[in-house]
Write a protein that holds these residues in place. Structure first.
Motif, PDB file in Angstrom:
ATOM      1  N   GLU A  36       0.857  -1.184   0.000  1.00  0.00           N
ATOM      2  CA  GLU A  36       0.000   0.000   0.000  1.00  0.00           C
ATOM      3  C   GLU A  36       0.892   1.233   0.000  1.00  0.00           C
ATOM      4  OE1 GLU A  36      -3.846   1.956   0.555  1.00  0.00           O
ATOM      5  OE2 GLU A  36      -3.342  -0.095   0.045  1.00  0.00           O
ATOM      6  N   ILE A  37       0.640   2.163  -0.939  1.00  0.00           N
ATOM      7  CA  ILE A  37       1.437   3.389  -0.956  1.00  0.00           C
ATOM      8  C   ILE A  37       0.576   4.630  -0.737  1.00  0.00           C
ATOM      9  CG2 ILE A  37       3.368   2.479  -2.286  1.00  0.00           C
ATOM     10  CD1 ILE A  37       2.157   3.692  -4.807  1.00  0.00           C
ATOM     11  N   GLU A  38      -0.750   4.469  -0.861  1.00  0.00           N
ATOM     12  CA  GLU A  38      -1.655   5.592  -0.672  1.00  0.00           C
ATOM     13  C   GLU A  38      -3.073   5.034  -0.575  1.00  0.00           C
ATOM     14  OE1 GLU A  38      -2.546   8.973  -3.739  1.00  0.00           O
ATOM     15  OE2 GLU A  38      -0.384   8.980  -3.311  1.00  0.00           O
ATOM     16  N   GLY A  39      -3.941   5.729   0.131  1.00  0.00           N
ATOM     17  CA  GLY A  39      -5.333   5.305   0.174  1.00  0.00           C
ATOM     18  C   GLY A  39      -5.858   5.161   1.590  1.00  0.00           C
ATOM     19  N   ASP A  40      -7.034   4.539   1.702  1.00  0.00           N
ATOM     20  CA  ASP A  40      -7.717   4.448   2.984  1.00  0.00           C
ATOM     21  C   ASP A  40      -6.929   3.678   4.042  1.00  0.00           C
ATOM     22  OD1 ASP A  40     -10.441   5.811   2.779  1.00  0.00           O
ATOM     23  OD2 ASP A  40     -10.332   4.672   0.915  1.00  0.00           O
ATOM     24  N   LEU A  41      -6.226   2.625   3.669  1.00  0.00           N
ATOM     25  CA  LEU A  41      -5.434   1.875   4.646  1.00  0.00           C
ATOM     26  C   LEU A  41      -4.313   2.739   5.236  1.00  0.00           C
ATOM     27  CD1 LEU A  41      -5.184  -1.597   2.878  1.00  0.00           C
ATOM     28  CD2 LEU A  41      -6.449  -1.077   4.970  1.00  0.00           C
ATOM     29  N   SER A  42      -3.824   3.670   4.447  1.00  0.00           N
ATOM     30  CA  SER A  42      -2.741   4.555   4.902  1.00  0.00           C
ATOM     31  C   SER A  42      -3.179   5.497   6.022  1.00  0.00           C
ATOM     32  CB  SER A  42      -2.198   5.373   3.729  1.00  0.00           C
ATOM     33  OG  SER A  42      -1.663   4.518   2.744  1.00  0.00           O
ATOM     34  N   LYS A  43      -4.471   5.620   6.223  1.00  0.00           N
ATOM     35  CA  LYS A  43      -4.974   6.462   7.314  1.00  0.00           C
ATOM     36  C   LYS A  43      -4.712   5.812   8.679  1.00  0.00           C
ATOM     37  CE  LYS A  43      -8.718   8.275   4.478  1.00  0.00           C
ATOM     38  NZ  LYS A  43     -10.168   8.222   4.226  1.00  0.00           N
ATOM     39  N   HIS A  44      -4.502   4.487   8.681  1.00  0.00           N
ATOM     40  CA  HIS A  44      -4.322   3.744   9.926  1.00  0.00           C
ATOM     41  C   HIS A  44      -2.973   3.028  10.027  1.00  0.00           C
ATOM     42  CE1 HIS A  44      -8.527   4.504  10.719  1.00  0.00           C
ATOM     43  NE2 HIS A  44      -8.813   4.039   9.519  1.00  0.00           N
ATOM     44  N   TYR A  45      -2.326   2.842   8.883  1.00  0.00           N
ATOM     45  CA  TYR A  45      -1.112   2.039   8.870  1.00  0.00           C
ATOM     46  C   TYR A  45       0.035   2.787   8.191  1.00  0.00           C
ATOM     47  CZ  TYR A  45      -4.511  -1.535   9.929  1.00  0.00           C
ATOM     48  OH  TYR A  45      -5.519  -2.253  10.517  1.00  0.00           O
ATOM     49  N   LYS A  46       1.203   2.734   8.822  1.00  0.00           N
ATOM     50  CA  LYS A  46       2.405   3.322   8.247  1.00  0.00           C
ATOM     51  C   LYS A  46       2.874   2.469   7.071  1.00  0.00           C
ATOM     52  CE  LYS A  46       6.999   4.913   9.606  1.00  0.00           C
ATOM     53  NZ  LYS A  46       7.929   5.048  10.730  1.00  0.00           N
TER      54      LYS A  46
END
Length: 162
Positions: free
Chosen positions: A87-97
């Motif tokens: 993951e480099i961008e998106g909704d998961l990035s709101k919670h995970y580094k």
């Protein structure tokens, strides 16, 4: 509570490991045909389909919400039918580094086992482990299996031949 996490599970399917791997690796834009209630679409943002370093933009539904994900294909192992996205961008990035999804398709005498691994680093300790995202992956794998089993080895619809 740890910031680093790893969740793994196995999904038994009827489809051939090679066919499953080919779909998620070379044709991820077809996943929405198999699992339209979970994956609305996958677009090639940069690079070539299936190539390491290529960037894909995913539209999906997680916990009832429309989400997006920009992922890079980090690793491909054709011999072991394995694929890793980061993951480099998106909704998961709101919670995970950091967030990685690894899918390995393991052949069996009949069918295959899909081994799914999520590895992540949370932004803070209050973020729960990503069991619901793992379940999304499991449910999508089952949908892909059902889709693949509806077609013969030449890609023709079995039901249309009956």
């Amino acid at each position: 509570m740890a910031l680093y996490g790893k969740l793994e599970t196995d999904v038994e399917i009827k489809a051939l490991a090679e066919k499953f791997h080919e779909l998620i690796h070379q044709k991820p834009h077809h996943i929405s045909k198999a699992s339209s209630d979970k994956i609305q679409g996958v677009e090639l943002h940069e690079g070539e389909w299936g190539k390491v370093g290529s960037i894909l933009y995913w539209h999906y539904v997680h916990e009832g919400k429309a989400c997006v994900s920009k992922r890079v294909i980090e690793a491909v192992d054709e011999e072991n039918n394995s694929l890793t996205w980061k993951e480099i961008e998106g909704d998961l990035s709101k919670h995970y580094k950091n967030f990685r999804i690894k899918v390995q398709c393991i052949p069996k005498d009949k069918g295959s086992v899909i081994h799914i691994t999520l590895e992540y680093e949370k932004l803070h300790e209050q973020i729960p482990d990503s069991h619901t995202f793992l379940q999304l992956c499991v449910d999508t794998a089952k949908d892909i299996d059902a889709h693949l089993m509806g077609y013969d080895n030449e890609g023709s619809c079995i039901a249309a031949k009956a």
